[in-house]
Scaffold this motif. Structure first.
Motif, PDB file in Angstrom:
ATOM      1  N   LYS A 149     -17.256 -14.723   9.639  1.00 27.25           N
ATOM      2  CA  LYS A 149     -17.298 -15.726  10.700  1.00 27.25           C
ATOM      3  C   LYS A 149     -17.463 -17.127  10.128  1.00 27.25           C
ATOM      4  N   LYS A 150     -16.634 -18.045  10.634  1.00 24.33           N
ATOM      5  CA  LYS A 150     -16.702 -19.452  10.241  1.00 24.33           C
ATOM      6  C   LYS A 150     -17.894 -20.123  10.919  1.00 24.33           C
ATOM      7  N   VAL A 151     -18.393 -21.170  10.290  1.00 31.07           N
ATOM      8  CA  VAL A 151     -19.495 -21.939  10.856  1.00 31.07           C
ATOM      9  C   VAL A 151     -19.121 -22.450  12.242  1.00 31.07           C
ATOM     10  N   SER A 152     -17.864 -22.857  12.405  1.00 34.44           N
ATOM     11  CA  SER A 152     -17.421 -23.385  13.694  1.00 34.44           C
ATOM     12  C   SER A 152     -17.512 -22.349  14.813  1.00 34.44           C
ATOM     13  N   GLU A 153     -17.574 -21.075  14.459  1.00 33.35           N
ATOM     14  CA  GLU A 153     -17.688 -20.009  15.455  1.00 33.35           C
ATOM     15  C   GLU A 153     -19.138 -19.685  15.812  1.00 33.35           C
ATOM     16  N   MET A 154     -20.081 -20.114  14.992  1.00 33.03           N
ATOM     17  CA  MET A 154     -21.487 -19.721  15.161  1.00 33.03           C
ATOM     18  C   MET A 154     -22.044 -20.072  16.544  1.00 33.03           C
ATOM     19  N   SER A 155     -21.695 -21.244  17.058  1.00 36.86           N
ATOM     20  CA  SER A 155     -22.247 -21.658  18.349  1.00 36.86           C
ATOM     21  C   SER A 155     -21.686 -20.830  19.507  1.00 36.86           C
ATOM     22  N   GLU A 156     -20.570 -20.159  19.276  1.00 37.53           N
ATOM     23  CA  GLU A 156     -19.926 -19.372  20.335  1.00 37.53           C
ATOM     24  C   GLU A 156     -20.355 -17.904  20.324  1.00 37.53           C
ATOM     25  N   LEU A 157     -20.951 -17.446  19.229  1.00 44.10           N
ATOM     26  CA  LEU A 157     -21.300 -16.034  19.094  1.00 44.10           C
ATOM     27  C   LEU A 157     -22.589 -15.700  19.837  1.00 44.10           C
ATOM     28  N   ASP A 158     -22.636 -14.505  20.390  1.00 44.17           N
ATOM     29  CA  ASP A 158     -23.873 -13.987  20.964  1.00 44.17           C
ATOM     30  C   ASP A 158     -24.613 -13.269  19.851  1.00 44.17           C
TER      31      ASP A 158
ATOM     32  N   ASN B  79     -18.686 -16.221   1.737  1.00 48.23           N
ATOM     33  CA  ASN B  79     -17.514 -16.114   0.861  1.00 48.23           C
ATOM     34  C   ASN B  79     -17.053 -17.503   0.403  1.00 48.23           C
ATOM     35  N   GLY B  80     -15.974 -17.549  -0.364  1.00 49.46           N
ATOM     36  CA  GLY B  80     -15.457 -18.796  -0.910  1.00 49.46           C
ATOM     37  C   GLY B  80     -14.926 -19.764   0.126  1.00 49.46           C
ATOM     38  N   HIS B  81     -14.759 -19.304   1.362  1.00 52.70           N
ATOM     39  CA  HIS B  81     -14.282 -20.156   2.450  1.00 52.70           C
ATOM     40  C   HIS B  81     -15.435 -20.634   3.324  1.00 52.70           C
ATOM     41  N   GLY B  82     -16.682 -20.318   2.912  1.00 50.02           N
ATOM     42  CA  GLY B  82     -17.856 -20.725   3.683  1.00 50.02           C
ATOM     43  C   GLY B  82     -18.121 -19.851   4.894  1.00 50.02           C
ATOM     44  N   GLU B  83     -17.472 -18.692   4.957  1.00 52.14           N
ATOM     45  CA  GLU B  83     -17.661 -17.779   6.085  1.00 52.14           C
ATOM     46  C   GLU B  83     -18.795 -16.799   5.768  1.00 52.14           C
ATOM     47  N   ILE B  84     -19.481 -16.357   6.815  1.00 49.98           N
ATOM     48  CA  ILE B  84     -20.604 -15.435   6.687  1.00 49.98           C
ATOM     49  C   ILE B  84     -20.161 -14.032   7.109  1.00 49.98           C
ATOM     50  N   LEU B  85     -20.561 -13.034   6.325  1.00 50.84           N
ATOM     51  CA  LEU B  85     -20.284 -11.632   6.656  1.00 50.84           C
ATOM     52  C   LEU B  85     -21.197 -11.211   7.799  1.00 50.84           C
ATOM     53  N   MET B  86     -20.592 -10.752   8.897  1.00 50.63           N
ATOM     54  CA  MET B  86     -21.369 -10.376  10.078  1.00 50.63           C
ATOM     55  C   MET B  86     -20.846  -9.068  10.660  1.00 50.63           C
ATOM     56  N   VAL B  87     -21.708  -8.448  11.456  1.00 51.59           N
ATOM     57  CA  VAL B  87     -21.340  -7.213  12.145  1.00 51.59           C
ATOM     58  C   VAL B  87     -21.651  -7.346  13.627  1.00 51.59           C
ATOM     59  N   LEU B  88     -20.815  -6.732  14.438  1.00 48.36           N
ATOM     60  CA  LEU B  88     -21.052  -6.654  15.879  1.00 48.36           C
ATOM     61  C   LEU B  88     -21.734  -5.325  16.118  1.00 48.36           C
ATOM     62  N   GLN B  89     -22.922  -5.360  16.691  1.00 50.57           N
ATOM     63  CA  GLN B  89     -23.695  -4.133  16.784  1.00 50.57           C
ATOM     64  C   GLN B  89     -24.314  -3.927  18.154  1.00 50.57           C
ATOM     65  N   GLY B  90     -24.657  -2.697  18.421  1.00 49.39           N
ATOM     66  CA  GLY B  90     -25.342  -2.337  19.661  1.00 49.39           C
ATOM     67  C   GLY B  90     -25.116  -0.884  19.980  1.00 49.39           C
ATOM     68  N   LYS B  91     -26.051  -0.318  20.746  1.00 49.93           N
ATOM     69  CA  LYS B  91     -25.898   1.063  21.198  1.00 49.93           C
ATOM     70  C   LYS B  91     -24.746   1.129  22.180  1.00 49.93           C
ATOM     71  N   LYS B  92     -24.238   2.325  22.394  1.00 52.28           N
ATOM     72  CA  LYS B  92     -23.056   2.537  23.233  1.00 52.28           C
ATOM     73  C   LYS B  92     -23.160   1.847  24.597  1.00 52.28           C
ATOM     74  N   ASP B  93     -24.335   1.931  25.218  1.00 50.31           N
ATOM     75  CA  ASP B  93     -24.505   1.399  26.569  1.00 50.31           C
ATOM     76  C   ASP B  93     -25.138   0.007  26.597  1.00 50.31           C
ATOM     77  N   GLU B  94     -25.237  -0.655  25.432  1.00 47.57           N
ATOM     78  CA  GLU B  94     -25.829  -1.982  25.339  1.00 47.57           C
ATOM     79  C   GLU B  94     -24.760  -3.056  25.158  1.00 47.57           C
ATOM     80  N   GLU B  95     -25.163  -4.306  25.437  1.00 49.24           N
ATOM     81  CA  GLU B  95     -24.315  -5.439  25.099  1.00 49.24           C
ATOM     82  C   GLU B  95     -24.189  -5.486  23.576  1.00 49.24           C
ATOM     83  N   LYS B  96     -23.015  -5.795  23.060  1.00 48.67           N
ATOM     84  CA  LYS B  96     -22.791  -5.877  21.615  1.00 48.67           C
ATOM     85  C   LYS B  96     -23.066  -7.307  21.159  1.00 48.67           C
TER      86      LYS B  96
END
Length: 136
Positions: free
Chosen positions: A108-117, A13-30
């Protein structure tokens, strides 16, 4: 060997953020990823990308350009995922994933990328390069 094909949409987007989704099956890590999924019968990579973005995020999108094809073998299945740069053209943030795998939509901001799983660890470096925060 069985072949699985899919597409992924990368949107900044115009703020340099990336569109992301948190995903996983019900019993999996997201885990975080860009919107992506498998091609349906008769569908092009482009059509798959647009459909998956809509299903997973509620956003209507259009293809800006083809980025790259990621290939590999996972559990004995050959995998090909075409990545596209996309732009949002309408819609609203809304999970409508028929598979029930999406749990959150976020810019998600670039500064958050290193913290995301990440679901796909190799995407972190690519997304940082894509946003211009990591030089190629």
């Amino acid at each position: 060997m069985e072949l699985w094909e899919g597409s992924a949409g990368v949107c900044k987007n115009g703020h340099g953020e990336i569109l992301m989704v948190l995903q996983g099956k019900k019993d999996e890590e997201k885990l975080w990823a860009v919107p992506a999924g498998g091609k349906e019968t008769g569908e092009t990579f482009e059509q798959c990308c647009i459909r998956e973005v809509l299903e997973e995020t509620g956003y209507e999108a259009e293809i800006v350009r083809q980025l790259f094809m990621k290939t590999g073998v996972i559990s004995g299945v050959e995998v090909k995922v075409q990545y596209f740069e996309i732009k949002v053209t309408g819609g609203d943030s809304k999970i409508q994933d028929p598979d029930g795998l999406i749990h959150e939509i976020a810019w998600k901001k670039v500064s958050e990328m290193s913290e995301l799983d990440f679901g796909f660890k190799e995407d972190r470096e690519f997304l940082m390069k894509f946003t211009g925060s990591l030089q190629v």
